[in-house]
Design a protein around this motif. Structure first.
Motif, short mmCIF file in Angstrom:
data_model
loop_
_atom_site.label_atom_id
_atom_site.label_comp_id
_atom_site.label_asym_id
_atom_site.label_seq_id
_atom_site.Cartn_x
_atom_site.Cartn_y
_atom_site.Cartn_z
N LYS A 3 29.20 -1.89 -26.40
CA LYS A 3 28.51 -1.08 -27.39
C LYS A 3 29.14 -1.31 -28.76
O LYS A 3 30.34 -1.56 -28.88
CB LYS A 3 28.54 0.40 -27.03
N ILE A 11 25.68 4.32 -32.95
CA ILE A 11 26.13 3.57 -31.78
C ILE A 11 24.95 2.79 -31.23
O ILE A 11 23.87 3.34 -31.04
CB ILE A 11 26.70 4.49 -30.70
N GLN A 12 25.18 1.51 -30.98
CA GLN A 12 24.16 0.64 -30.40
C GLN A 12 24.67 0.17 -29.05
O GLN A 12 25.67 -0.55 -28.97
CB GLN A 12 23.88 -0.54 -31.34
N GLU A 13 24.00 0.59 -27.99
CA GLU A 13 24.41 0.22 -26.63
C GLU A 13 23.87 -1.16 -26.25
O GLU A 13 22.83 -1.59 -26.76
CB GLU A 13 23.87 1.25 -25.64
N CYS A 73 34.15 -2.78 -25.19
CA CYS A 73 33.65 -3.35 -23.94
C CYS A 73 34.75 -3.35 -22.90
O CYS A 73 35.89 -3.00 -23.17
CB CYS A 73 33.13 -4.77 -24.17
#
Length: 79
Positions: A3, A11-13, A73
């Motif tokens: 992410k 937040i970008q998953e 990660c």
């Protein structure tokens, strides 16, 4: 799944970190791997020199101050 935690708090998953170039694009420059709390944090290596903004969300997850956009990660996701 990796992410991206942006300095502005978004937040970008599920970001793609399969290549060095993609990792560099996500953090906006040369990368540095920092290990902590059982995770890998991918940062802009020159973040402090470039005066990137403080990233409160990533800093809380890591336990120490981090700046700029940060990818978080698992170690097995790094190739």
């Amino acid at each position: 799944m990796a992410k991206l935690i942006k300095a502005d708090g978004t937040i970008q998953e599920g970001v793609d970190i399969s290549t060095l170039r993609k990792q560099q694009e996500l953090v906006g420059g040369y990368i540095e791997y920092v290990y902590g709390n059982g995770k890998v944090f991918i940062l802009n290596e020159e973040g402090l020199l470039e005066h990137l903004p403080f990233n409160p969300e990533a800093s809380q997850e890591y336990g120490h101050p981090l700046v700029g956009d940060v990818v978080v990660c698992e170690s097995n996701e790094i190739k």
